[in-house]
Design an enzyme around this catalytic site. Structure first.
Site, PDB file in Angstrom:
ATOM      1  CE1 TYR A  33       1.057  -0.263   4.425  1.00  0.00           C
ATOM      2  CE2 TYR A  33      -0.043   1.867   4.397  1.00  0.00           C
ATOM      3  CZ  TYR A  33       0.775   0.957   5.028  1.00  0.00           C
ATOM      4  OH  TYR A  33       1.331   1.264   6.237  1.00  0.00           O
ATOM      5  CE  LYS A 149       3.135   3.050   3.069  1.00  0.00           C
ATOM      6  NZ  LYS A 149       3.194   3.132   4.522  1.00  0.00           N
ATOM      7  CD  GLU A 181       9.766   1.911  10.713  1.00  0.00           C
ATOM      8  OE1 GLU A 181       9.715   2.845   9.899  1.00  0.00           O
ATOM      9  OE2 GLU A 181       9.708   0.715  10.384  1.00  0.00           O
ATOM     10  CG  LEU A 205       8.178   2.403   4.910  1.00  0.00           C
ATOM     11  CD1 LEU A 205       7.923   1.168   4.066  1.00  0.00           C
ATOM     12  CD2 LEU A 205       6.884   3.178   5.096  1.00  0.00           C
TER      13      LEU A 205
END
Ligand code: PMP
Length: 285
Positions: A33, A149, A181, A205
């Protein structure tokens, strides 16, 4: 009012937008996505998101059902049809519907499923800009390919719920003693004028906003150190912030109950937010 949603080449009212129960996105989270932000009816950082989408698809050997030009057109059409001034466009591509459940990837003739929909949101004037966010640390229990992702977002959802239960805004994920993260954003601390954020790798990411913000920070002669940092180091930082497509640059003022600096949103975060918004609006499509 019902939204207009894009599904496999058609623009449909959301009530009629449907995907099969055999879709691999539903059964295996076999899907990728992207989320782009819309400001003033314009799409921010489209090229970066389109490039990362291509990379995610390639890494999973998934066919790309749409060209970048057509994808931009669908984004624009959804903005128009939904009269979207400020918010997000969510895009998902799954490996499609093979007509049954099987772990093995289906044959080449199964076409991917592509869905896009709009979300209205107040991105520019989030109340957290003035107060800053509070975060807790949570053990990073996601899979090891966070650079792709995918829609496997159960652990990030759980981390958000842990943050909510603790009365804070988000969770910073920790692996081998270092912050990877945020649950849905990249994490930064600032110490003695230096911006510190984890280096790229499969552990995080590769944020489109991260890339842009670091480039703008460098152009503004700010010092950057791309390396892992610990929660202990974060607690003694002068300031902290996060970046993502929908939050841009957002200050963090508390980590695991410890106030950073004077407990107010930091200057670097404010400056980078301003530069990021100004520059990305110039390039918005
Ligand atoms: N890390 C994670 C885990 C995320 O989910 C996101 C938001 N999609 C980000 C970082 C930020 O990426 P971007 O700036 O491209 O939105």
């Amino acid at each position: 009012m019902s939204r207009t949603v894009y599904v496999n080449g058609e623009y449909l009212p959301e009530e009629d937008a449907k995907v099969s129960v055999f879709d691999r996105g539903f059964l295996f989270a076999d899907a990728v996505y992207e989320v782009t932000s819309i400001l003033d009816g314009k799409i921010l950082a489209f090229d970066g998101h389109a490039a990362r989408l291509k990379r995610s698809l390639d890494e999973l050997q998934m066919k790309n059902p749409i060209s970048t030009e057509d994808l931009l057109e669908v984004h624009r059409e959804l903005v128009k049809r939904n009269d979207l001034a400020e918010g997000m466009i969510y895009l998902q591509i799954s490996r499609g519907n093979p007509g049954d459940r099987d772990f093995a990837f289906p044959s080449e003739d199964v076409t991917p499923t592509i869905v896009l929909f709009t979300q209205t949101a107040n991105l520019l004037n989030s109340p957290k800009i003035a107060t800053g966010m509070k975060v807790i640390s949570v053990d990073d229990q996601r899979w090891a390919r966070r650079d792709i992702k995918t829609t496997q977002l159960l652990f990030p959802s759980m981390a958000k719920m842990m943050a909510k239960a603790a009365g804070v805004d988000d969770a910073w994920l920790v692996e081998d003693g270092h912050v990877t993260e945020g649950s849905s954003n990249n994490a930064y601390i600032v110490k003695d004028g230096k911006i510190i954020t984890r280096h790229l790798g499969s552990e995080i990411l590769h944020g489109i906003t991260r890339a842009a913000v670091l480039a703008y920070a460098e152009a503004a002669q700010m010092q950057i150190e791309e390396r892992p940092f610990t929660i202990e180091e974060a607690k003694t930082a002068d300031e902290a912030f996060i970046t993502s497509a929908s939050t841009f640059v957002m200050p963090v003022v508390e980590v695991d109950g410890v106030m950073l600096g004077d407990g107010k949103p930091g200057k670097s975060a404010a400056r980078l937010r301003e530069i990021y918004l100004e520059e990305s609006m110039k390039q918005a499509l």
